[in-house]
Design a protein around this motif. Structure first.
Motif, PDB file in Angstrom:
ATOM      1  N   THR A  15       0.834  -1.197   0.000  1.00 59.74           N
ATOM      2  CA  THR A  15       0.000   0.000   0.000  1.00 59.74           C
ATOM      3  C   THR A  15       0.869   1.247   0.000  1.00 59.74           C
ATOM      4  O   THR A  15       1.826   1.340   0.756  1.00 59.74           O
ATOM      5  CB  THR A  15      -0.923   0.016   1.233  1.00 59.74           C
ATOM      6  OG1 THR A  15      -1.702  -1.173   1.221  1.00 59.74           O
ATOM      7  CG2 THR A  15      -1.836   1.214   1.216  1.00 59.74           C
ATOM      8  N   SER A  17       0.550   5.342   0.507  1.00 58.81           N
ATOM      9  CA  SER A  17      -0.298   6.443   0.964  1.00 58.81           C
ATOM     10  C   SER A  17       0.371   7.751   0.583  1.00 58.81           C
ATOM     11  O   SER A  17       1.518   7.999   0.945  1.00 58.81           O
ATOM     12  CB  SER A  17      -0.472   6.386   2.480  1.00 58.81           C
ATOM     13  OG  SER A  17      -1.115   5.203   2.853  1.00 58.81           O
ATOM     14  N   GLN A  22      -4.808   6.611  -1.261  1.00 62.44           N
ATOM     15  CA  GLN A  22      -4.204   5.343  -0.859  1.00 62.44           C
ATOM     16  C   GLN A  22      -4.340   4.359  -2.010  1.00 62.44           C
ATOM     17  O   GLN A  22      -5.426   4.160  -2.546  1.00 62.44           O
ATOM     18  CB  GLN A  22      -4.894   4.810   0.388  1.00 62.44           C
ATOM     19  CG  GLN A  22      -4.125   3.735   1.084  1.00 62.44           C
ATOM     20  CD  GLN A  22      -4.720   3.438   2.443  1.00 62.44           C
ATOM     21  OE1 GLN A  22      -5.916   3.607   2.658  1.00 62.44           O
ATOM     22  NE2 GLN A  22      -3.900   2.978   3.358  1.00 62.44           N
TER      23      GLN A  22
END
Length: 53
Positions: A15, A17, A22
């Motif tokens: 992931t 961000s 995101q």
């Protein structure tokens, strides 16, 4: 062969961000995105290349 081993060993989701956004995708996808960004940015600045002759 080493590159393929690296790619296939990094298939877990990762992931990113950034500010309020995101993004989630496999780690190999992020590696590919960074590689492509480097190629594009590198092609925009040809004066850093070695001169021929």
């Amino acid at each position: 062969m080493a590159a393929l081993t690296f790619v296939f060993s990094n298939v877990a989701p990762a992931t990113l961000s950034f500010l309020f956004l995101q993004f989630t995708m496999p780690a190999w996808g992020w590696f590919l995105a960074v590689l492509l960004a480097g190629v594009v940015i590198g092609s925009l600045f040809p004066w850093f290349r070695a001169r021929k002759g």
